[in-house]
Design an enzyme around this catalytic site. Structure first.
Site, short mmCIF file in Angstrom:
data_model
loop_
_atom_site.label_atom_id
_atom_site.label_comp_id
_atom_site.label_asym_id
_atom_site.label_seq_id
_atom_site.Cartn_x
_atom_site.Cartn_y
_atom_site.Cartn_z
N ARG A 50 60.00 51.76 156.94
CA ARG A 50 60.89 52.67 157.68
C ARG A 50 60.23 52.96 159.03
O ARG A 50 59.29 53.75 159.12
CB ARG A 50 61.16 53.92 156.88
CG ARG A 50 61.84 53.59 155.56
CD ARG A 50 62.30 54.79 154.80
NE ARG A 50 62.71 54.40 153.45
CZ ARG A 50 62.80 55.23 152.43
NH1 ARG A 50 62.53 56.51 152.60
NH2 ARG A 50 63.18 54.78 151.25
N LYS B 274 70.87 52.98 138.96
CA LYS B 274 71.24 53.16 140.38
C LYS B 274 70.50 52.14 141.24
O LYS B 274 69.28 51.99 141.11
CB LYS B 274 70.86 54.58 140.82
CG LYS B 274 71.05 54.86 142.31
CD LYS B 274 70.77 56.34 142.60
CE LYS B 274 71.00 56.71 144.05
NZ LYS B 274 69.94 56.30 144.95
N HIS C 71 70.47 52.32 148.38
CA HIS C 71 69.55 53.41 148.70
C HIS C 71 69.83 53.97 150.11
O HIS C 71 68.92 54.36 150.83
CB HIS C 71 68.10 52.96 148.59
CG HIS C 71 67.16 54.02 148.09
ND1 HIS C 71 66.79 54.15 146.78
CD2 HIS C 71 66.53 55.03 148.75
CE1 HIS C 71 65.96 55.17 146.64
NE2 HIS C 71 65.78 55.73 147.83
C1 LIG Z 1 66.48 61.86 152.68
C2 LIG Z 1 66.87 60.95 151.54
C3 LIG Z 1 66.11 60.95 150.40
C4 LIG Z 1 66.47 60.12 149.33
N1 LIG Z 1 65.75 60.19 148.17
C5 LIG Z 1 66.15 59.48 147.09
C6 LIG Z 1 65.48 59.62 145.84
O1 LIG Z 1 64.54 60.39 145.69
N2 LIG Z 1 65.94 58.87 144.81
C7 LIG Z 1 67.00 58.00 144.91
O2 LIG Z 1 67.37 57.36 143.94
N3 LIG Z 1 67.65 57.88 146.09
C8 LIG Z 1 67.27 58.59 147.16
N4 LIG Z 1 67.96 58.49 148.34
C9 LIG Z 1 69.15 57.63 148.38
C10 LIG Z 1 70.37 58.43 147.97
O3 LIG Z 1 70.33 58.78 146.62
C11 LIG Z 1 71.66 57.64 148.19
O4 LIG Z 1 71.56 56.39 147.55
C12 LIG Z 1 71.96 57.43 149.67
O5 LIG Z 1 71.58 58.56 150.42
C13 LIG Z 1 73.45 57.17 149.84
O6 LIG Z 1 73.75 56.93 151.16
P1 LIG Z 1 74.34 58.05 152.17
O7 LIG Z 1 73.18 58.92 152.54
O8 LIG Z 1 74.85 57.24 153.29
O9 LIG Z 1 75.40 58.81 151.40
C14 LIG Z 1 67.60 59.28 149.42
C15 LIG Z 1 68.36 59.29 150.59
C16 LIG Z 1 68.01 60.11 151.65
C17 LIG Z 1 68.87 60.12 152.87
#
Ligand SMILES: Cc1cc2nc3c(=O)[nH]c(=O)nc-3n(C[C@H](O)[C@H](O)[C@H](O)COP(=O)(O)O)c2cc1C
Length: 413
Positions: free
Chosen positions: A167, A255, A279
């Site tokens: 990232r 997921k 993700h």
């Molecule tokens: C700040 C942030 C932290 C995230 N942390 C996790 C996490 O701890 N576990 C996980 O499975 N996905 C994590 N994700 C992914 C989200 O669960 C999800 O898949 C994703 O945000 C969906 O896309 P969107 O933000 O466009 O709705 C994270 C996403 C963001 C933006």
């Protein structure tokens, strides 16, 4: 702009950006490498057109959605987002509380900054737990036991983080835990005094609460974070999934699935749900948009498991589009997190309210009284007799939409 004046999710995003120092906002908003994946998640929705039907009798709209034996008030829930309290102290439980009040599911992150037990107290019927498999298998087993003892209905295993991804915003910003600002970043950070004051008032770096019991007695936030870094990421295997299936007696979701064959194999192992996800564009920049893989995965899984989706959802219409393409339920990550950052609990409520209202308006606009009616018939499809064969493809319609916005952000780096 105040939180109550926000009219869409992008307004909440802008409020969140104003509130957070760059190092923190970039962590929330950013994706991996060139952020192509982040951009296509959003633009994948804009490539679809909803085809309205008019002169339909208006008997009101019903957006309630049944899932795993629960009737939720809307067809969307809150995806897991780690480190939430870093951006707004108490954010995990605000998300849980707002979800319960709105009768939608909240998935607590495997890197959450509150504990499973605390979320279960705040939202006992609405909290799910997302597991990151730990290198020490006993820790995974104990986390599963805790989620079960807390009475949670659903366990979500995230499989799309085999490694820490590249990232680049975080690398440029020097993002690490606890946050250490280079001198060059201090000036910008000082322009966000409310966030700094809150951060310091709550003791600085928040603890990854669920991991505290495994990090050794008296471990502080940094020691817990260091310990977690020795445990995750860890690439779970099909054998691990079989073990988790045996250990977890209730609904199990995987997921991060993008390949139909993986979805089929997970269903054969006995999972109840597949979350089509990349993700949020944070892991593999070359990955497809979940929306583009959804129809194939839905066809492969048929009705043997529930198919859900997340990634790029910013509008109620996005949720309806995903339902038309075969998702039973949709999750949002950044949308509600922007709300939490921008306005705490009222901000999360605002985000949920915006999406809910947009769903209702679009259902009315397309002449759809209930979600069961949704399907390919509400989408303009290339092969349909009335679709112009010489018309530009939907992709040509909006070639710059995502690129322009995301390119601008890249320039700021
Ligand atoms: C700040 C942030 C932290 C995230 N942390 C996790 C996490 O701890 N576990 C996980 O499975 N996905 C994590 N994700 C992914 C989200 O669960 C999800 O898949 C994703 O945000 C969906 O896309 P969107 O933000 O466009 O709705 C994270 C996403 C963001 C933006």
């Amino acid at each position: 702009m105040k939180i109550q004046d926000a009219v869409n999710i992008d307004d909440l995003r802008r409020l969140a950006r104003r509130h957070l120092p760059r190092i923190a906002f970039d962590f929330v908003e950013g994706g991996v490498e060139d952020e192509h994946c982040l951009a296509i998640n959003e633009t994948s929705f804009a490539r679809h057109r909803l085809l309205p039907r008019y002169l339909v009798e208006d008997c009101g709209r019903d957006q309630s959605a049944a899932l795993f034996g629960h009737s939720y008030a809307s067809p969307f829930g809150i995806a897991p987002t780690g480190l939430a309290a870093l951006f707004r102290p108490g954010a995990d439980l605000m998300l849980a509380e707002a979800a319960a009040a709105a009768n939608i599911p909240f998935i607590m992150s495997g890197a959450s900054t509150a504990s499973i037990e605390a979320a279960a107290r705040v939202a006992p019927a609405h909290t799910w737990y997302q597991l990151y498999a730990a290198r020490d298998k006993k820790i995974s087993e104990d986390l599963i036991r805790r989620a079960r003892d807390a009475g949670l209905s659903t366990l979500v295993l995230t499989v799309d983080v085999p490694v820490s991804s590249k990232r680049e915003r975080n690398m440029r910003n020097g993002f690490e835990l606890p946050l250490k600002l280079k001198w060059s970043k201090w000036i910008e950070a000082l322009m966000h005094p409310v966030w700094i004051a809150r951060y310091l008032r709550h003791g600085g770096m928040p603890r990854l609460e669920n991991w505290a019991p495994y990090a050794g007695a008296g471990a502080d936030a940094k020691a817990i974070a260091d310990f977690v870094a020795t445990q995750i990421p860890c690439s779970a295997t099909w054998r691990d999934l079989e073990t988790f299936r045996r250990l977890w007696p209730r609904h199990l979701v995987v997921k991060g699935i993008l390949h139909p064959d993986d979805a089929v194999r997970a269903v054969e192992i006995g999972v109840d749900g597949i979350m089509v996800s990349n993700h949020g564009g944070r892991q593999l920049d070359q990955a497809p948009a979940p929306l583009d893989m959804l129809p194939a995965i839905r066809a492969a899984v048929a009705n043997k498991a529930v198919v859900m989706l997340d990634g790029g959802v910013r509008r109620g219409a996005d949720i309806l589009t995903a339902l038309c393409l075969g998702a039973r339920f949709v999750f949002v990550g950044r949308a509600t997190l922007y709300g939490a950052v921008a306005g705490g609990l009222p901000g999360v409520r605002k985000a949920i309210g915006i999406l809910r209202k947009e769903i209702d308006l679009v259902m009315a606009q397309i002449g759809c009284p209930s979600l069961q009616e949704l399907g390919p018939g509400f989408l303009l499809q290339a092969g349909a007799p009335w679709a112009r064969t010489d018309a530009p493809t939907p992709r040509d319609d909006v070639p710059e939409l995502g690129q322009r916005r995301f390119a601008n952000k890249t320039v700021q780096l």
